[in-house]
Design a protein around this motif. Structure first.
Motif, PDB file in Angstrom:
ATOM      1  N   SER A 156      27.622  38.508  43.524  1.00  0.00           N
ATOM      2  CA  SER A 156      27.830  38.502  42.069  1.00  0.00           C
ATOM      3  C   SER A 156      26.999  39.552  41.359  1.00  0.00           C
ATOM      4  CB  SER A 156      27.472  37.130  41.508  1.00  0.00           C
ATOM      5  OG  SER A 156      28.466  36.215  41.847  1.00  0.00           O
ATOM      6  N   LEU A 157      25.798  39.797  41.885  1.00  0.00           N
ATOM      7  CA  LEU A 157      24.895  40.702  41.172  1.00  0.00           C
ATOM      8  C   LEU A 157      25.129  42.164  41.527  1.00  0.00           C
ATOM      9  CD1 LEU A 157      21.556  38.691  41.247  1.00  0.00           C
ATOM     10  CD2 LEU A 157      23.137  39.021  39.349  1.00  0.00           C
ATOM     11  N   SER A 158      26.143  42.418  42.361  1.00  0.00           N
ATOM     12  CA  SER A 158      26.428  43.796  42.740  1.00  0.00           C
ATOM     13  C   SER A 158      26.709  44.647  41.507  1.00  0.00           C
ATOM     14  CB  SER A 158      27.632  43.823  43.683  1.00  0.00           C
ATOM     15  OG  SER A 158      28.191  45.113  43.685  1.00  0.00           O
ATOM     16  N   THR A 159      26.142  45.835  41.477  1.00  0.00           N
ATOM     17  CA  THR A 159      26.379  46.699  40.318  1.00  0.00           C
ATOM     18  C   THR A 159      27.336  47.834  40.664  1.00  0.00           C
ATOM     19  OG1 THR A 159      24.321  47.765  40.901  1.00  0.00           O
ATOM     20  CG2 THR A 159      24.275  46.279  39.020  1.00  0.00           C
ATOM     21  N   SER A 160      27.977  47.731  41.820  1.00  0.00           N
ATOM     22  CA  SER A 160      28.967  48.753  42.173  1.00  0.00           C
ATOM     23  C   SER A 160      30.138  48.661  41.196  1.00  0.00           C
ATOM     24  CB  SER A 160      29.421  48.525  43.604  1.00  0.00           C
ATOM     25  OG  SER A 160      30.758  48.936  43.743  1.00  0.00           O
ATOM     26  N   LEU A 161      30.511  49.806  40.639  1.00  0.00           N
ATOM     27  CA  LEU A 161      31.566  49.792  39.625  1.00  0.00           C
ATOM     28  C   LEU A 161      32.937  49.528  40.226  1.00  0.00           C
ATOM     29  CD1 LEU A 161      30.528  52.718  37.273  1.00  0.00           C
ATOM     30  CD2 LEU A 161      30.314  50.270  36.908  1.00  0.00           C
ATOM     31  N   ALA A 162      33.078  49.873  41.501  1.00  0.00           N
ATOM     32  CA  ALA A 162      34.379  49.670  42.136  1.00  0.00           C
ATOM     33  C   ALA A 162      34.572  48.192  42.439  1.00  0.00           C
ATOM     34  CB  ALA A 162      34.445  50.486  43.423  1.00  0.00           C
ATOM     35  N   PRO A 163      35.799  47.715  42.364  1.00  0.00           N
ATOM     36  CA  PRO A 163      36.046  46.305  42.681  1.00  0.00           C
ATOM     37  C   PRO A 163      35.916  46.052  44.175  1.00  0.00           C
ATOM     38  CG  PRO A 163      38.099  47.433  42.227  1.00  0.00           C
ATOM     39  CD  PRO A 163      37.007  48.425  41.980  1.00  0.00           C
ATOM     40  N   GLY A 164      35.865  44.781  44.524  1.00  0.00           N
ATOM     41  CA  GLY A 164      35.867  44.407  45.922  1.00  0.00           C
ATOM     42  C   GLY A 164      34.475  44.264  46.511  1.00  0.00           C
TER      43      GLY A 164
ATOM     44  N   TYR B  43      37.070  44.383  32.209  1.00  0.00           N
ATOM     45  CA  TYR B  43      37.186  44.821  33.603  1.00  0.00           C
ATOM     46  C   TYR B  43      36.061  44.210  34.432  1.00  0.00           C
ATOM     47  CZ  TYR B  43      36.504  48.073  37.517  1.00  0.00           C
ATOM     48  OH  TYR B  43      36.310  48.614  38.762  1.00  0.00           O
ATOM     49  N   TRP B  44      34.868  44.251  33.877  1.00  0.00           N
ATOM     50  CA  TRP B  44      33.680  43.760  34.584  1.00  0.00           C
ATOM     51  C   TRP B  44      33.781  42.257  34.829  1.00  0.00           C
ATOM     52  CZ3 TRP B  44      31.032  46.208  37.693  1.00  0.00           C
ATOM     53  CH2 TRP B  44      29.709  45.898  38.024  1.00  0.00           C
ATOM     54  N   MET B  45      34.356  41.533  33.878  1.00  0.00           N
ATOM     55  CA  MET B  45      34.561  40.097  34.053  1.00  0.00           C
ATOM     56  C   MET B  45      35.437  39.843  35.284  1.00  0.00           C
ATOM     57  SD  MET B  45      36.388  37.385  31.455  1.00  0.00           S
ATOM     58  CE  MET B  45      37.961  38.228  31.299  1.00  0.00           C
ATOM     59  N   PHE B  46      36.566  40.556  35.349  1.00  0.00           N
ATOM     60  CA  PHE B  46      37.478  40.334  36.478  1.00  0.00           C
ATOM     61  C   PHE B  46      36.852  40.788  37.792  1.00  0.00           C
ATOM     62  CE2 PHE B  46      40.752  40.122  33.121  1.00  0.00           C
ATOM     63  CZ  PHE B  46      41.338  38.928  33.504  1.00  0.00           C
ATOM     64  N   VAL B  47      36.167  41.940  37.769  1.00  0.00           N
ATOM     65  CA  VAL B  47      35.560  42.442  38.995  1.00  0.00           C
ATOM     66  C   VAL B  47      34.541  41.442  39.533  1.00  0.00           C
ATOM     67  CG1 VAL B  47      33.991  44.193  39.886  1.00  0.00           C
ATOM     68  CG2 VAL B  47      35.953  44.878  38.527  1.00  0.00           C
ATOM     69  N   THR B  48      33.689  40.936  38.638  1.00  0.00           N
ATOM     70  CA  THR B  48      32.676  39.975  39.078  1.00  0.00           C
ATOM     71  C   THR B  48      33.328  38.692  39.579  1.00  0.00           C
ATOM     72  OG1 THR B  48      31.247  40.869  37.373  1.00  0.00           O
ATOM     73  CG2 THR B  48      30.517  38.849  38.409  1.00  0.00           C
ATOM     74  N   ALA B  49      34.362  38.256  38.872  1.00  0.00           N
ATOM     75  CA  ALA B  49      35.019  37.003  39.248  1.00  0.00           C
ATOM     76  C   ALA B  49      35.633  37.091  40.633  1.00  0.00           C
ATOM     77  CB  ALA B  49      36.080  36.643  38.213  1.00  0.00           C
ATOM     78  N   PHE B  50      36.160  38.258  40.992  1.00  0.00           N
ATOM     79  CA  PHE B  50      36.857  38.390  42.268  1.00  0.00           C
ATOM     80  C   PHE B  50      35.951  38.831  43.416  1.00  0.00           C
ATOM     81  CE2 PHE B  50      40.792  38.618  39.640  1.00  0.00           C
ATOM     82  CZ  PHE B  50      41.483  37.604  40.283  1.00  0.00           C
ATOM     83  N   ARG B  51      34.632  38.877  43.164  1.00  0.00           N
ATOM     84  CA  ARG B  51      33.721  39.223  44.260  1.00  0.00           C
ATOM     85  C   ARG B  51      33.319  37.960  45.011  1.00  0.00           C
ATOM     86  NH1 ARG B  51      30.541  43.818  41.043  1.00  0.00           N
ATOM     87  NH2 ARG B  51      31.730  45.540  41.903  1.00  0.00           N
ATOM     88  N   PRO B  52      32.873  38.103  46.258  1.00  0.00           N
ATOM     89  CA  PRO B  52      32.317  36.929  46.942  1.00  0.00           C
ATOM     90  C   PRO B  52      31.095  36.436  46.172  1.00  0.00           C
ATOM     91  CG  PRO B  52      32.603  38.763  48.471  1.00  0.00           C
ATOM     92  CD  PRO B  52      32.855  39.306  47.105  1.00  0.00           C
ATOM     93  N   ALA B  53      30.877  35.124  46.173  1.00  0.00           N
ATOM     94  CA  ALA B  53      29.836  34.538  45.337  1.00  0.00           C
ATOM     95  C   ALA B  53      28.461  35.157  45.586  1.00  0.00           C
ATOM     96  CB  ALA B  53      29.774  33.035  45.559  1.00  0.00           C
ATOM     97  N   ASP B  54      28.160  35.526  46.838  1.00  0.00           N
ATOM     98  CA  ASP B  54      26.810  36.059  47.100  1.00  0.00           C
ATOM     99  C   ASP B  54      26.671  37.510  46.663  1.00  0.00           C
ATOM    100  OD1 ASP B  54      28.539  36.974  48.959  1.00  0.00           O
ATOM    101  OD2 ASP B  54      27.247  36.670  50.710  1.00  0.00           O
TER     102      ASP B  54
END
Lengths: 359, 300
Positions: free
Chosen positions: B70-78, B57-68
């Motif tokens: 990436s280091l967000s630790t919010s569990l929710a996607p987006g 899940y974390w792989m997909f969430v990180t992949a679909f975030r804006p590049a800047d």
């Protein structure tokens, strides 16, 4: 590499298949003349009535075809597989054995220098080897817990959860097993990343600073265990669950009616009937854990820091393709092959003696 | 209304109100006990499922975030963004790698399946001299760890001029002893009557194989083919030895991308997600076959 056939059953099956009264043609297993004959010819080259379908009623089969004529057909069908098996497994095995007595740097134009048993002496004296061997044992121990003991506990738990929920849980737990090695390594490097990684973040909220696990001797090995354990757990749960599903529930009901307690049923009935699956999983773990860890070691730790997370197969790879010392790699390979072969034989023997079969 | 809790046949029998009440209480108690007893099981299984799924899940969430972010630790996607995928697409020939790997895995799986069908049929249909020895050769082969034979294999492939060529990855893997053993076990329990009937119809063994045996083994063959494909896709060591100087196979291509991009986690996760996407799709759509295949491989 996880997917190997249950080995302990195979020899007995092979033995059962070998018919002492089979075709005793003096021609023997002669090499079918045209070595490259396409198997498509098999049908037409098979002379007359072929030997009977073997697993049938033997007496009846014999009466119908009292003396089956020698036929090249079976050899033609088996030829492609056997030829490749010899070319890519047994011939290389022999060559590895041969190489282990030479000094060679893998460059085709360079000569191979015979060194007798020198490579073996050198390998056995290497401290790297001792560490890799010890690490391999530690890995095996860890995976016996992570991929055998834990799955048994979880499969027994999930047995009590029934129907759709059980299927969903098992499907979810199996997913990590399918993640491709580069992705597994990338995901976990990210999970363990010092900055922004989830696991150090959790540790920090618990008031504990992790740093970079992959740079600490104890840490990198534990990280490899966690990563590979994460992948294997689902496979173990699946195998054990299938084993449990194959146990006839009548035994447990009967024991329950007789007044057996849950714990007694577990230890006296369920676990013994499960033993073939358990022995299979344990054997897989012992034989293959060194190979399962290989991609993770190669992609994340490269065996380090200072050899603390390496294992024997990674060492073989390093000897061969990093220091280009084919002789040392081959000598170590031969030693490991013999050692693991003995372990496997021991297990097959144990299986035959210990396993309970629900017949 | 409360009577509906009692099983109908009990209801039909005229009995005293105390008796019915007693039965009701007993039934209710046992149900509560059963449900409560399941709570630990559900909790533990849920924890386990979360541990299994979270990294993916974390792989997909990180992949679909804006590049800047990436280091967000919010569990929710987006917030949802395809920036990372776009970057991967522009930096490495990911599509070519995926197609190459797909072709390679398909070729390996098809080859292994075909070779295994022929060999297992040969082993199961006839008795012949040397059968036991030959079969032992197959069983014994999986005791040979690949790392022990890799140097001679590598030398052979390089002599054949197939280094850095997908064919060099495929050729040595065209026969899988394990597939032969698995199929032979299926064939051993194949109904003989069908083959006897085929013999009487005047079909030769070759036609029997393709007209009787293969169609009847379809589910097992499908499961095996899927498993062989997944294994070929996930093979790491051999492709990484043979394709050292060419990044045409996903395992090798993404590996060098990981090396180059280091801590650009968004891009690294996007590349990783693409590397396992085909397998995930297979699992989502053919889950029953996949699980079947892996279970059978271990148990039969």
């Amino acid at each position: 590499m996880f997917t190997e056939v249950l080995p302990q059953q195979a020899p007995s099956r092979a033995a059962a298949d070998a018919d002492p009264a089979g075709p005793a043609d003096p021609a023997g297993p002669a090499d079918p003349a045209p070595a490259n004959a396409a198997p498509a010819d098999a049908g037409s080259t098979a002379p007359g009535p072929t030997a009977p379908w073997p697993a049938g009623d033997r007496r009846r089969a014999r009466r119908r075809a009292p003396r089956p004529r020698f036929s090249v057909a079976p050899y033609l069908y088996i030829l492609p597989a056997t030829a490749m098996l010899i070319l890519w497994t047994y011939l290389p095995l022999a060559q590895t054995f041969e190489l282990s007595f030479y000094d060679w740097n893998l460059i085709p134009t360079q000569p191979k220098t015979p060194v007798g048993m020198g490579n073996y002496a050198e390998v056995l004296a290497l401290p790297e080897l001792h560490q890799a061997l010890w690490n391999t044992l530690l890995y095996i121990g860890a995976f016996l817990i992570l991929s055998v003991a834990l799955p048994v506990a979880f499969a027994l738990l999930s047995k009590r959860v029934s129907g759709r929920a059980k299927t969903v849980y098992q499907a979810l737990i199996f997913v990590p097993y399918l993640v491709t090695p580069v992705a597994t390594s990338a995901i976990w490097r990210w999970m363990f990343a010092e900055e922004g990684g989830t696991i150090p973040a959790i540790a920090r909220t618990l008031g504990f600073e992790m740093g970079n696990v992959f740079r600490e001797p104890g840490g990198s090995m534990i990280a490899v265990m966690v990563i590979v354990g994460w992948q294997l757990l689902g496979f173990g749960v699946l195998v054990v669950s299938a084993g449990l599903a194959g146990i006839n529930p009548d035994y447990e009901h009967a024991a329950g009616v007789d007044g057996a307690k849950r714990r007694q049923i577990l230890w006296r009935i369920t676990i013994p009937l499960l033993s073939p699956s358990l022995v299979f999983l344990a054997l897989m773990t012992i034989l293959l854990s060194a190979q399962w860890t290989f991609p993770v070691i190669d992609l994340i730790t490269q065996g380090g820091p200072s050899g603390s997370s390496t294992n024997i197969y990674y060492l073989l790879y390093e000897f061969g393709f990093r220091s280009f010392d084919a002789g040392i790699s081959a000598a170590a390979g031969v030693l490991f092959f013999i050692a693991f072969g003995l372990v496997a034989l021991l297990f097959v023997e144990l299986t035959e003696r210990l396993s309970f079969h629900d017949n | 209304m409360a009577f509906t809790l009692v099983a109908p046949q009990q209801q039909a029998v005229p009995s005293s109100p105390e008796r019915i009440a007693q039965a009701q209480r007993a039934l209710a108690a046992s149900r509560t006990r059963g449900r409560l007893g399941l709570i630990p099981a559900f909790v533990i299984l849920t924890v386990l499922a979360v541990i299994a799924i979270f990294p993916i899940y974390w792989m997909f969430v990180t992949a679909f975030r804006p590049a800047d972010q990436s280091l967000s630790t919010s569990l929710a996607p987006g917030p949802f963004s395809l920036e990372n995928f776009q970057y991967v697409w522009e930096t490495i020939p990911i599509l070519r790698m995926l197609l190459n790997t797909f072709g390679m895995a398909l070729a390996i799986a098809a080859g292994q399946l075909l070779v295994a069908i022929l060999a297992s049929y040969g082993f199961a249909r006839w008795r012949f001299l040397g059968q036991k020895t030959l079969y032992l050769l197959f069983i014994g082969s999986w005791l040979v760890p690949f790392q022990v034979t890799m140097i001679p294999n590598y030398v052979l492939i390089s002599q054949a001029g197939l280094l850095n060529n997908v064919a060099g990855v495929i050729v040595p893997q065209l026969a899988a002893a394990f597939a032969v053993m698995l199929l032979k076990q299926h064939l051993d329990s194949f109904p003989k009557e069908l083959l006897d009937a085929a013999d009487m119809d005047g079909r030769g063994p070759w036609r029997s194989l393709w007209e009787i045996v293969v169609p009847n083994l379809k589910p097992a063959l499908a499961a095996l083919a899927i498993m062989l494909f997944i294994n070929a896709w996930n093979e790491y060591l051999w492709p990484s030895l043979i394709m050292q100087k060419s990044n045409d196979i996903i395992q090798v291509g993404v590996r060098s991308f990981l090396g180059a991009e280091g801590n650009n986690w968004g891009a690294v996760m996007a590349a990783s997600a693409l590397a396992c996407l085909p397998i995930f799709l297979i699992y989502v759509f053919l889950q029953r076959y996949v699980v079947d295949a892996f279970v059978r491989s271990g148990l039969k």
